[in-house]
Scaffold this motif. Structure first.
Motif, PDB file in Angstrom:
ATOM      1  N   CYS A   1       0.893  -1.127   0.027  1.00 46.79           N
ATOM      2  CA  CYS A   1      -0.014  -0.124  -0.129  1.00 46.79           C
ATOM      3  C   CYS A   1       0.886   1.172  -0.042  1.00 46.79           C
ATOM      4  O   CYS A   1       1.772   1.511   1.064  1.00 46.79           O
ATOM      5  N   ASP A   2       0.941   2.071  -0.827  1.00 48.97           N
ATOM      6  CA  ASP A   2       1.285   3.331  -0.936  1.00 48.97           C
ATOM      7  C   ASP A   2       0.293   4.316  -0.101  1.00 48.97           C
ATOM      8  O   ASP A   2      -0.744   4.676  -0.769  1.00 48.97           O
ATOM      9  N   ALA A   3       0.745   4.552   0.986  1.00 47.48           N
ATOM     10  CA  ALA A   3      -0.419   5.362   1.857  1.00 47.48           C
ATOM     11  C   ALA A   3       0.140   6.776   2.026  1.00 47.48           C
ATOM     12  O   ALA A   3      -0.305   7.383   3.021  1.00 47.48           O
ATOM     13  N   VAL A   4       0.884   7.200   1.175  1.00 45.55           N
ATOM     14  CA  VAL A   4       1.605   8.584   1.501  1.00 45.55           C
ATOM     15  C   VAL A   4       0.665   9.520   1.580  1.00 45.55           C
ATOM     16  O   VAL A   4       0.752  10.449   2.458  1.00 45.55           O
ATOM     17  N   GLN A   5      -0.395   9.575   0.767  1.00 43.26           N
ATOM     18  CA  GLN A   5      -1.409  10.448   0.896  1.00 43.26           C
ATOM     19  C   GLN A   5      -2.538  10.297   2.007  1.00 43.26           C
ATOM     20  O   GLN A   5      -3.209  11.314   2.354  1.00 43.26           O
ATOM     21  N   GLY A   6      -2.590   9.301   2.462  1.00 43.50           N
ATOM     22  CA  GLY A   6      -3.644   8.932   3.501  1.00 43.50           C
ATOM     23  C   GLY A   6      -3.323   8.646   4.719  1.00 43.50           C
ATOM     24  O   GLY A   6      -3.939   8.674   5.612  1.00 43.50           O
ATOM     25  N   TYR A   7      -1.978   8.627   4.969  1.00 47.63           N
ATOM     26  CA  TYR A   7      -1.329   8.159   6.157  1.00 47.63           C
ATOM     27  C   TYR A   7      -1.476   9.416   7.436  1.00 47.63           C
ATOM     28  O   TYR A   7      -1.429  10.585   7.040  1.00 47.63           O
ATOM     29  N   GLY A   8      -2.361   8.917   8.251  1.00 50.83           N
ATOM     30  CA  GLY A   8      -2.650  10.116   9.353  1.00 50.83           C
ATOM     31  C   GLY A   8      -4.025  10.855   9.197  1.00 50.83           C
ATOM     32  O   GLY A   8      -4.355  11.458   9.901  1.00 50.83           O
ATOM     33  N   ARG A   9      -4.628  10.431   7.964  1.00 54.22           N
ATOM     34  CA  ARG A   9      -5.742  10.963   7.531  1.00 54.22           C
ATOM     35  C   ARG A   9      -6.887  10.048   7.470  1.00 54.22           C
ATOM     36  O   ARG A   9      -8.023  10.300   8.053  1.00 54.22           O
ATOM     37  N   ILE A  10      -6.750   8.810   6.967  1.00 54.34           N
ATOM     38  CA  ILE A  10      -7.585   7.905   7.093  1.00 54.34           C
ATOM     39  C   ILE A  10      -6.914   6.586   7.646  1.00 54.34           C
ATOM     40  O   ILE A  10      -5.576   6.281   7.415  1.00 54.34           O
TER      41      ILE A  10
END
Length: 365
Positions: free
Chosen positions: A167-176
């Protein structure tokens, strides 16, 4: 300057800056040295590691990297032949750090299309992810259009086929929330109000990766290179702030998204799903808009015509093409990214100026 490019990078949190400052100014020990000062530096790194890991699934270990691009390269290139080294399945809307690395790997690859909403068809994914697949890679929140993919479902399909899931969670990390079924997760500090130059790869317990960088093996899973206590400390504080501010940040961006869409009006079309998206990303297009001209006229407003990684290439966004936009529609799209430090007043004022510039183009035409 009105800053509306949060998907490219976020403003550094003052608390993160303050956490970094002593390690930049006063404390210079190598965190891998055994003497007292080295141990102090190592302790700061471990505190940061724990803080970053708080927002990731349990049952894994975290290795700091030089950024998410390194983390993704490591996850893709490091999967061994006997587990994860078979064919790769990924999506047409992935970041270049995934698509280019997959292409460079030389492994058989299937790139799944997405629908006009930017979301993969799970039935089509199920048909593609068959026994023998080695790795499935998908982005949690798309960096260009903000669409949220069904990561938990894709991970389940991967596991049914005996594959690993990245999972590329770069944009979602800490947000969802990041689904617990992931095997590998890449994150980056500068997308969450931390410093540039540091990221991390979370690796589920039991998953073994071959090294990407060879040398001292300073990070236990096999990553070589001297860590920066300053960058790690800044990342850790930024992650803690994301945890503490999560509800307030989420409420704020939802308010901003609703206000921005209302102010733009019917002349602008939302790119990607309106329902399954992170609301801090507003990607829209308007027929005939010369985005480069608008950006030139509004130099005191920072926004994007696409992802920062592709800007200047002259090519239409591969993400916008993947959701069915024509070259002309893709080139007439803008991305507004906002978050914790964006005020509603400055966002709406910027939109009014963008709207006025777009109207002036239409009149001139």
């Amino acid at each position: 300057m009105t800053y509306l490019d949060y998907q490219a990078t976020t403003p550094l949190a003052p608390e993160a800056f303050e956490a970094m400052l002593p390690w930049l100014r006063d404390q210079h020990a190598n965190p891998h040295s055994p003497h007292r000062e080295g141990r102090r530096a190592r302790a700061a790194v471990e505190v940061a590691r724990d803080r970053v890991a708080e927002l990731l699934p349990p049952g894994g270990r975290l290795a700091f990297t030089g950024g998410a691009t390194e983390a993704l390269n490591w996850a893709i290139k490091g999967t061994p032949e006997d587990k994860g080294g078979g064919p790769i399945i990924t999506l047409a809307t992935e970041h270049a750090a995934v698509l280019d690395t997959v292409a460079a790997s030389g492994r058989p690859t299937t790139i799944l299309p997405v629908g006009p909403d930017g979301i993969v068809d799970l039935a089509r994914a199920e048909a593609a992810i068959r026994p023998g697949t080695g790795l499935v890679a998908a982005m949690l929140v798309n960096n260009e259009i903000g669409v949220i993919q069904p990561i938990a479902e894709l991970a389940a399909l991967a596991h049914e086929a005996g594959a690993l899931f990245l999972c590329d969670a770069v944009q979602g990390y800490g947000r969802i929330p990041i689904p617990a079924a992931c095997d590998l997760v890449a994150v980056s500090a500068h997308k969450i109000h931390g410093p540039k130059g540091v990221g991390a790869l979370w690796i589920r317990d039991g998953v073994k990766l071959a090294p990407l960088l060879h040398g001292g093996g300073q990070e236990e899973p096999g990553r070589s290179g001297t860590l920066s206590p300053a960058l790690c400390a800044g990342f850790g504080v930024a992650a803690r702030l994301m945890r503490d501010c999560q509800e307030a940040d989420a409420s704020h961006v939802r308010t901003l998204f609703a206000a921005a869409r209302a102010r733009l009006g019917a002349g602008w079309t939302l790119n990607g799903s309106a329902e399954y998206r992170y609301p801090g990303n507003l990607n829209v297009h308007r027929p005939g808009l010369d985005v480069a001209r608008v950006m030139s006229e509004l130099r005191d407003t920072a926004f994007s015509a696409g992802s920062a990684c592709a800007s200047g290439s002259g090519r239409p966004s591969h993400v916008l093409r993947a959701i069915g936009l024509s070259d002309a529609e893709a080139r007439s799209s803008i991305r507004l990214g906002f978050g914790r430090h964006t005020t509603e007043h400055e966002l709406l004022a910027a939109i009014d100026r963008i709207h006025a510039a777009a109207d002036a183009q239409r009149i001139a035409a």
